[in-house]
Design a protein around this motif. Structure first.
Motif, PDB file in Angstrom:
ATOM      1  N   PHE A  82      42.979  42.501  36.037  1.00  0.00           N
ATOM      2  CA  PHE A  82      41.825  43.347  35.735  1.00  0.00           C
ATOM      3  C   PHE A  82      40.977  42.631  34.693  1.00  0.00           C
ATOM      4  O   PHE A  82      41.351  42.527  33.534  1.00  0.00           O
ATOM      5  N   TYR A  83      39.832  42.084  35.132  1.00  0.00           N
ATOM      6  CA  TYR A  83      38.979  41.274  34.280  1.00  0.00           C
ATOM      7  C   TYR A  83      37.806  42.101  33.758  1.00  0.00           C
ATOM      8  O   TYR A  83      37.220  42.906  34.482  1.00  0.00           O
ATOM      9  N   SER A  84      37.438  41.829  32.515  1.00  0.00           N
ATOM     10  CA  SER A  84      36.230  42.417  31.939  1.00  0.00           C
ATOM     11  C   SER A  84      35.021  41.637  32.455  1.00  0.00           C
ATOM     12  O   SER A  84      35.160  40.547  33.025  1.00  0.00           O
ATOM     13  N   ALA A  85      33.837  42.171  32.212  1.00  0.00           N
ATOM     14  CA  ALA A  85      32.606  41.474  32.602  1.00  0.00           C
ATOM     15  C   ALA A  85      32.540  40.110  31.909  1.00  0.00           C
ATOM     16  O   ALA A  85      32.122  39.114  32.523  1.00  0.00           O
ATOM     17  N   GLU A  86      32.986  40.048  30.652  1.00  0.00           N
ATOM     18  CA  GLU A  86      32.974  38.785  29.915  1.00  0.00           C
ATOM     19  C   GLU A  86      33.938  37.771  30.550  1.00  0.00           C
ATOM     20  O   GLU A  86      33.633  36.581  30.635  1.00  0.00           O
ATOM     21  N   GLN A  87      35.091  38.232  31.001  1.00  0.00           N
ATOM     22  CA  GLN A  87      36.049  37.332  31.643  1.00  0.00           C
ATOM     23  C   GLN A  87      35.507  36.802  32.975  1.00  0.00           C
ATOM     24  O   GLN A  87      35.709  35.642  33.317  1.00  0.00           O
ATOM     25  N   HIS A  88      34.804  37.662  33.712  1.00  0.00           N
ATOM     26  CA  HIS A  88      34.179  37.194  34.957  1.00  0.00           C
ATOM     27  C   HIS A  88      33.121  36.137  34.650  1.00  0.00           C
ATOM     28  O   HIS A  88      33.016  35.134  35.356  1.00  0.00           O
ATOM     29  N   LEU A  89      32.344  36.349  33.613  1.00  0.00           N
ATOM     30  CA  LEU A  89      31.316  35.377  33.241  1.00  0.00           C
ATOM     31  C   LEU A  89      31.948  34.047  32.835  1.00  0.00           C
ATOM     32  O   LEU A  89      31.480  32.985  33.244  1.00  0.00           O
TER      33      LEU A  89
ATOM     34  N   LEU B 189      25.084  34.918  40.679  1.00  0.00           N
ATOM     35  CA  LEU B 189      26.464  34.510  40.906  1.00  0.00           C
ATOM     36  C   LEU B 189      27.465  35.448  40.243  1.00  0.00           C
ATOM     37  O   LEU B 189      28.544  35.683  40.785  1.00  0.00           O
ATOM     38  N   LEU B 190      27.106  36.011  39.088  1.00  0.00           N
ATOM     39  CA  LEU B 190      27.988  36.981  38.442  1.00  0.00           C
ATOM     40  C   LEU B 190      28.089  38.245  39.293  1.00  0.00           C
ATOM     41  O   LEU B 190      29.182  38.782  39.517  1.00  0.00           O
ATOM     42  N   SER B 191      26.973  38.722  39.779  1.00  0.00           N
ATOM     43  CA  SER B 191      26.974  39.893  40.658  1.00  0.00           C
ATOM     44  C   SER B 191      27.782  39.610  41.926  1.00  0.00           C
ATOM     45  O   SER B 191      28.599  40.438  42.359  1.00  0.00           O
ATOM     46  N   LEU B 192      27.591  38.434  42.506  1.00  0.00           N
ATOM     47  CA  LEU B 192      28.339  38.041  43.698  1.00  0.00           C
ATOM     48  C   LEU B 192      29.836  38.037  43.415  1.00  0.00           C
ATOM     49  O   LEU B 192      30.627  38.582  44.194  1.00  0.00           O
ATOM     50  N   ARG B 193      30.228  37.453  42.299  1.00  0.00           N
ATOM     51  CA  ARG B 193      31.653  37.400  41.933  1.00  0.00           C
ATOM     52  C   ARG B 193      32.230  38.806  41.815  1.00  0.00           C
ATOM     53  O   ARG B 193      33.313  39.091  42.333  1.00  0.00           O
ATOM     54  N   GLN B 194      31.520  39.682  41.147  1.00  0.00           N
ATOM     55  CA  GLN B 194      32.035  41.038  40.951  1.00  0.00           C
ATOM     56  C   GLN B 194      32.125  41.797  42.276  1.00  0.00           C
ATOM     57  O   GLN B 194      33.052  42.570  42.488  1.00  0.00           O
TER      58      GLN B 194
END
Length: 149
Positions: free
Chosen positions: A34-41, A16-21
């Motif tokens: 502009f979100y960091s990987a942590e913000q996406h998680l 789901l994280l990969s899908l979101r990105q």
């Protein structure tokens, strides 16, 4: 075509994280976010109890976060893998959800420049407000017969 929504588990978070990105970064950046990987998680983990993997036949094709409380269907997120976008699948998924939930009103928010806005409007969702980045939309269940097929 068999569409199913299966409750997401912790083991689904990497997918789901990969899908979101892959599906959200361009739309967010178009809005100046502009979100960091942590913000996406963190965003992924928000309302995770409402997260469902969308299955088409025997393949994972995306994410649908929704809840239905007090007669209101709250569509929190929908993300389809890029290879399944633009083929009418988003419409079929939303139709399936709208027809198979008991609700008086369905609500969602969409980024102002996200192409999915056209789909929501075509399905009869109406804009009821907005903020800096998103339109807030709703569809009453009395409108269910409109634009379904």
């Amino acid at each position: 075509m068999n569409i199913r929504f299966i409750q997401a588990t912790e083991q689904d978070q990497a997918y789901l994280l990969s899908l979101r990105q892959h599906t959200m970064v361009e739309h967010l950046e178009r809005e100046g976010l502009f979100y960091s990987a942590e913000q996406h998680l963190l965003r992924l983990q928000q309302d995770y109890s409402c997260a469902h993997i969308i299955w088409l036949d025997h393949k994972k094709v995306g994410l649908l976060k929704f809840s239905c409380q007090e007669g209101q269907l709250d569509i929190k997120q929908i993300q389809l893998e890029p290879r399944y976008q633009g083929q009418g699948l988003g419409r079929k998924i939303l139709q399936h959800l709208l027809v198979n939930t008991a609700h008086k009103k369905a609500v969602l928010s969409v980024l102002k420049h996200n192409p999915a806005l056209k789909l929501y409007l075509a399905m009869g969702f109406k804009t009821v407000g907005d903020d800096q980045y998103e339109f807030h939309m709703q569809k009453m269940s009395t409108d269910l017969g409109e634009n379904i097929e």
